[in-house]
Design a protein around this motif. Structure first.
Motif, PDB file in Angstrom:
ATOM      1  N   GLU A 148      19.274  10.981 -10.617  1.00 14.93           N
ATOM      2  CA  GLU A 148      19.040  11.840  -9.408  1.00 14.93           C
ATOM      3  C   GLU A 148      20.248  12.106  -8.454  1.00 14.93           C
ATOM      4  O   GLU A 148      20.152  13.155  -7.683  1.00 14.93           O
ATOM      5  N   VAL A 149      20.989  11.162  -8.667  1.00 15.70           N
ATOM      6  CA  VAL A 149      22.108  11.169  -7.728  1.00 15.70           C
ATOM      7  C   VAL A 149      23.147  12.568  -8.077  1.00 15.70           C
ATOM      8  O   VAL A 149      23.615  13.129  -7.092  1.00 15.70           O
ATOM      9  N   THR A 150      23.185  12.742  -9.162  1.00 15.64           N
ATOM     10  CA  THR A 150      23.934  14.165  -9.685  1.00 15.64           C
ATOM     11  C   THR A 150      23.085  14.936 -10.564  1.00 15.64           C
ATOM     12  O   THR A 150      23.724  16.121 -10.721  1.00 15.64           O
ATOM     13  N   HIS A 151      22.195  14.629 -10.838  1.00 14.87           N
ATOM     14  CA  HIS A 151      21.240  15.609 -11.893  1.00 14.87           C
ATOM     15  C   HIS A 151      19.780  15.801 -11.314  1.00 14.87           C
ATOM     16  O   HIS A 151      19.008  14.999 -11.190  1.00 14.87           O
ATOM     17  N   ALA A 152      19.692  17.178 -10.718  1.00 18.12           N
ATOM     18  CA  ALA A 152      18.243  17.564 -10.332  1.00 18.12           C
ATOM     19  C   ALA A 152      17.295  18.228 -11.320  1.00 18.12           C
ATOM     20  O   ALA A 152      16.370  18.305 -11.321  1.00 18.12           O
ATOM     21  N   HIS A 153      18.025  18.501 -12.532  1.00 19.73           N
ATOM     22  CA  HIS A 153      17.301  19.133 -13.720  1.00 19.73           C
ATOM     23  C   HIS A 153      16.303  18.034 -14.443  1.00 19.73           C
ATOM     24  O   HIS A 153      16.979  17.008 -14.547  1.00 19.73           O
ATOM     25  N   ALA A 154      15.258  18.192 -14.853  1.00 22.90           N
ATOM     26  CA  ALA A 154      14.602  17.147 -15.546  1.00 22.90           C
ATOM     27  C   ALA A 154      14.920  16.780 -16.915  1.00 22.90           C
ATOM     28  O   ALA A 154      15.009  15.658 -17.062  1.00 22.90           O
ATOM     29  N   ASP A 155      15.887  17.667 -17.555  1.00 22.57           N
ATOM     30  CA  ASP A 155      16.304  17.127 -18.617  1.00 22.57           C
ATOM     31  C   ASP A 155      17.630  16.327 -18.303  1.00 22.57           C
ATOM     32  O   ASP A 155      17.700  15.202 -19.025  1.00 22.57           O
ATOM     33  N   GLY A 156      18.343  16.354 -17.286  1.00 22.83           N
ATOM     34  CA  GLY A 156      19.549  15.601 -17.066  1.00 22.83           C
ATOM     35  C   GLY A 156      18.978  14.122 -16.761  1.00 22.83           C
ATOM     36  O   GLY A 156      19.337  13.230 -16.900  1.00 22.83           O
ATOM     37  N   ILE A 157      17.852  14.119 -15.928  1.00 21.27           N
ATOM     38  CA  ILE A 157      17.070  13.046 -15.364  1.00 21.27           C
ATOM     39  C   ILE A 157      16.541  12.151 -16.597  1.00 21.27           C
ATOM     40  O   ILE A 157      16.738  11.006 -16.952  1.00 21.27           O
ATOM     41  N   ALA A 158      16.095  12.808 -17.684  1.00 24.13           N
ATOM     42  CA  ALA A 158      15.441  12.387 -18.815  1.00 24.13           C
ATOM     43  C   ALA A 158      16.395  11.588 -19.514  1.00 24.13           C
ATOM     44  O   ALA A 158      16.087  10.395 -20.208  1.00 24.13           O
ATOM     45  N   GLY A 159      17.481  12.300 -19.765  1.00 23.14           N
ATOM     46  CA  GLY A 159      18.635  11.806 -20.484  1.00 23.14           C
ATOM     47  C   GLY A 159      19.147  10.128 -19.712  1.00 23.14           C
ATOM     48  O   GLY A 159      19.333   9.308 -20.615  1.00 23.14           O
ATOM     49  N   GLY A 160      19.271  10.350 -18.514  1.00 25.29           N
ATOM     50  CA  GLY A 160      19.408   8.879 -17.918  1.00 25.29           C
ATOM     51  C   GLY A 160      18.438   7.923 -18.088  1.00 25.29           C
ATOM     52  O   GLY A 160      18.654   6.859 -18.443  1.00 25.29           O
ATOM     53  N   VAL A 161      17.161   8.325 -18.003  1.00 24.10           N
ATOM     54  CA  VAL A 161      16.106   7.570 -18.272  1.00 24.10           C
ATOM     55  C   VAL A 161      16.195   6.886 -19.788  1.00 24.10           C
ATOM     56  O   VAL A 161      15.994   5.641 -20.024  1.00 24.10           O
ATOM     57  N   ALA A 162      16.363   7.773 -20.786  1.00 26.44           N
ATOM     58  CA  ALA A 162      16.170   7.257 -22.161  1.00 26.44           C
ATOM     59  C   ALA A 162      17.163   6.397 -22.638  1.00 26.44           C
ATOM     60  O   ALA A 162      16.972   5.264 -23.089  1.00 26.44           O
ATOM     61  N   VAL A 163      18.353   6.598 -22.362  1.00 33.13           N
ATOM     62  CA  VAL A 163      19.397   5.557 -22.236  1.00 33.13           C
ATOM     63  C   VAL A 163      19.396   4.494 -21.493  1.00 33.13           C
ATOM     64  O   VAL A 163      19.776   3.279 -22.242  1.00 33.13           O
ATOM     65  N   ALA A 164      19.007   4.388 -20.442  1.00 39.14           N
ATOM     66  CA  ALA A 164      18.662   3.015 -19.635  1.00 39.14           C
ATOM     67  C   ALA A 164      17.543   2.052 -20.297  1.00 39.14           C
ATOM     68  O   ALA A 164      17.843   1.182 -20.507  1.00 39.14           O
ATOM     69  N   VAL A 165      16.619   3.005 -20.780  1.00 39.30           N
ATOM     70  CA  VAL A 165      15.555   2.120 -21.676  1.00 39.30           C
ATOM     71  C   VAL A 165      16.064   1.893 -22.886  1.00 39.30           C
ATOM     72  O   VAL A 165      15.711   0.697 -23.339  1.00 39.30           O
ATOM     73  N   ALA A 166      16.993   2.597 -23.525  1.00 35.31           N
ATOM     74  CA  ALA A 166      17.424   1.943 -24.820  1.00 35.31           C
ATOM     75  C   ALA A 166      18.167   0.884 -24.773  1.00 35.31           C
ATOM     76  O   ALA A 166      18.060  -0.195 -25.634  1.00 35.31           O
ATOM     77  N   ALA A 167      19.014   0.846 -23.612  1.00 32.78           N
ATOM     78  CA  ALA A 167      19.964  -0.231 -23.430  1.00 32.78           C
ATOM     79  C   ALA A 167      19.147  -1.565 -23.030  1.00 32.78           C
ATOM     80  O   ALA A 167      19.419  -2.624 -23.422  1.00 32.78           O
ATOM     81  N   ALA A 168      18.022  -1.385 -22.321  1.00 31.50           N
ATOM     82  CA  ALA A 168      17.182  -2.513 -21.937  1.00 31.50           C
ATOM     83  C   ALA A 168      16.503  -3.332 -23.104  1.00 31.50           C
ATOM     84  O   ALA A 168      16.507  -4.287 -23.236  1.00 31.50           O
ATOM     85  N   LEU A 169      16.131  -2.215 -23.810  1.00 26.78           N
ATOM     86  CA  LEU A 169      15.183  -2.819 -25.103  1.00 26.78           C
ATOM     87  C   LEU A 169      16.458  -3.233 -26.082  1.00 26.78           C
ATOM     88  O   LEU A 169      16.070  -4.555 -26.485  1.00 26.78           O
ATOM     89  N   ALA A 170      17.652  -2.944 -26.304  1.00 25.14           N
ATOM     90  CA  ALA A 170      18.619  -3.678 -26.882  1.00 25.14           C
ATOM     91  C   ALA A 170      19.152  -5.039 -26.330  1.00 25.14           C
ATOM     92  O   ALA A 170      19.186  -5.870 -27.385  1.00 25.14           O
ATOM     93  N   ALA A 171      19.059  -5.129 -24.938  1.00 21.36           N
ATOM     94  CA  ALA A 171      19.861  -6.263 -24.470  1.00 21.36           C
ATOM     95  C   ALA A 171      18.363  -6.955 -24.731  1.00 21.36           C
ATOM     96  O   ALA A 171      18.403  -8.480 -24.782  1.00 21.36           O
ATOM     97  N   ALA A 172      17.170  -6.678 -24.527  1.00 17.31           N
ATOM     98  CA  ALA A 172      16.052  -7.662 -24.571  1.00 17.31           C
ATOM     99  C   ALA A 172      15.934  -8.089 -25.722  1.00 17.31           C
ATOM    100  O   ALA A 172      15.576  -9.357 -26.002  1.00 17.31           O
ATOM    101  N   GLY A 173      16.081  -7.300 -26.835  1.00 20.25           N
ATOM    102  CA  GLY A 173      16.173  -7.735 -28.429  1.00 20.25           C
ATOM    103  C   GLY A 173      17.285  -8.975 -28.656  1.00 20.25           C
ATOM    104  O   GLY A 173      16.787 -10.010 -29.221  1.00 20.25           O
ATOM    105  N   ARG A 174      18.301  -8.966 -27.894  1.00 18.24           N
ATOM    106  CA  ARG A 174      19.329  -9.941 -28.019  1.00 18.24           C
ATOM    107  C   ARG A 174      18.734 -11.315 -27.663  1.00 18.24           C
ATOM    108  O   ARG A 174      18.867 -12.158 -28.123  1.00 18.24           O
TER     109      ARG A 174
END
Length: 295
Positions: A148-174
């Protein structure tokens, strides 16, 4: 997830993800000048782009609790280098923030008041997700706050959420010692919309060329045509960093960004050991101000 992360461990996970992101970004950027031959890679240093610069700003402000968005915005405004490949809209916004415009106003006014639907929030988000490997829900919340610091559009925010969750899941799996599936789990934490739809569509795809054709490969520089493909690549090559980068390069499109996103997610799972040492040494050194901020 039953483990507890201490600050030093969080930072180590974030920095390993940043390494994967920055190497992917820098190597992918080589493909913008011509074909990349992996049997004879171009000599270093490989310069990184805005993807890495923004990710460094994000890592510099990671801390326990909520992300300090004012501090993050200040770093983005202060350190952004327009010659690192920023789009004109991003340059205008970050220059305004540097000159004192509050970030909520700058983000909301972008693109004639629609806000950015681009992939800037996604391309920098993997280290944030790795930092929050002990909670996918918290990774999603902080991914949205950072976006939200740079993206007010819902799609831009969703992209940041998706990648953050993917990386959290990847690190948790490790940390848990297992190989997680990403696509459905990431979609479950991603807000409704085009990005989530793309993630769900990606579940049925099997080949990189098929995924690039069906999902997009970042050519429009939008989260909706960048994030689903990059997460698909990470999901299919989660144990093999070089294969993930090669798949993004072979697909073409916005190669530095897809390589940065996929590379940051995969490195959160493999750690530094997954990144070829020659690639890491060829990447341009990260900015010295990052080390100073983390000292």
């Amino acid at each position: 997830m039953s483990f507890t992360l201490f600050p030093g461990t969080r930072l180590a996970l974030a920095l390993e993800s940043l390494a994967g992101l920055s190497v992917g970004d820098a190597l992918g950027a080589q493909g913008l000048a011509g074909p990349v031959e992996f049997h004879e890679l171009p000599p270093g240093p490989w310069e990184w782009t805005d993807d890495t610069e923004e990710a460094c700003c994000l890592v510099a402000v990671l801390a326990e609790g909520d992300l300090d968005r004012d501090a993050f915005a200040e770093l983005l405004g202060r350190h952004h280098d327009p010659y690192r490949g920023y789009g004109p809209g991003a340059v205008t916004m970050l220059r305004a923030i540097r000159e004192g415009l509050p970030w909520p106003i700058a983000a909301a006014s972008a693109f004639d008041g629609q806000g950015s639907a681009g992939n800037g929030a996604a391309m920098r988000a993997a280290p944030l997700g790795a930092w929050h490997a002990d909670s996918l829900a918290h990774a999603a919340i902080q991914g949205a706050r950072a976006a939200e610091v740079t993206h007010a559009h819902a799609d831009g925010i969703a992209g940041g959420v998706a990648v953050a969750v993917a990386a959290a899941l990847a690190a948790a799996g490790r940390l848990d010692g297992h190989r997680p599936g990403l696509l459905r789990a990431v979609a479950a934490h991603t807000p409704d919309g085009a990005v989530r739809d793309g993630l769900l569509s990606a579940v049925r795809l099997r080949r990189p060329d098929e995924a690039a054709y069906a999902l997009g490969r970042g050519e429009r520089a939008l989260a909706r045509d960048t994030v689903p493909f990059a997460v698909w690549v990470a999901d299919h090559f989660l144990d093999d960093y070089p294969a993930a980068i090669q798949a993004c390069v072979a697909a073409g499109g916005d190669v530095d960004t897809t390589c940065a996103i996929a590379g940051g997610i995969v490195a959160a799972h493999t750690g530094l050991d997954g990144i070829p040492p020659a690639w890491l040494s060829a990447r341009e050194a990260l900015p010295p101000w990052l080390a100073a901020a983390l000292a």
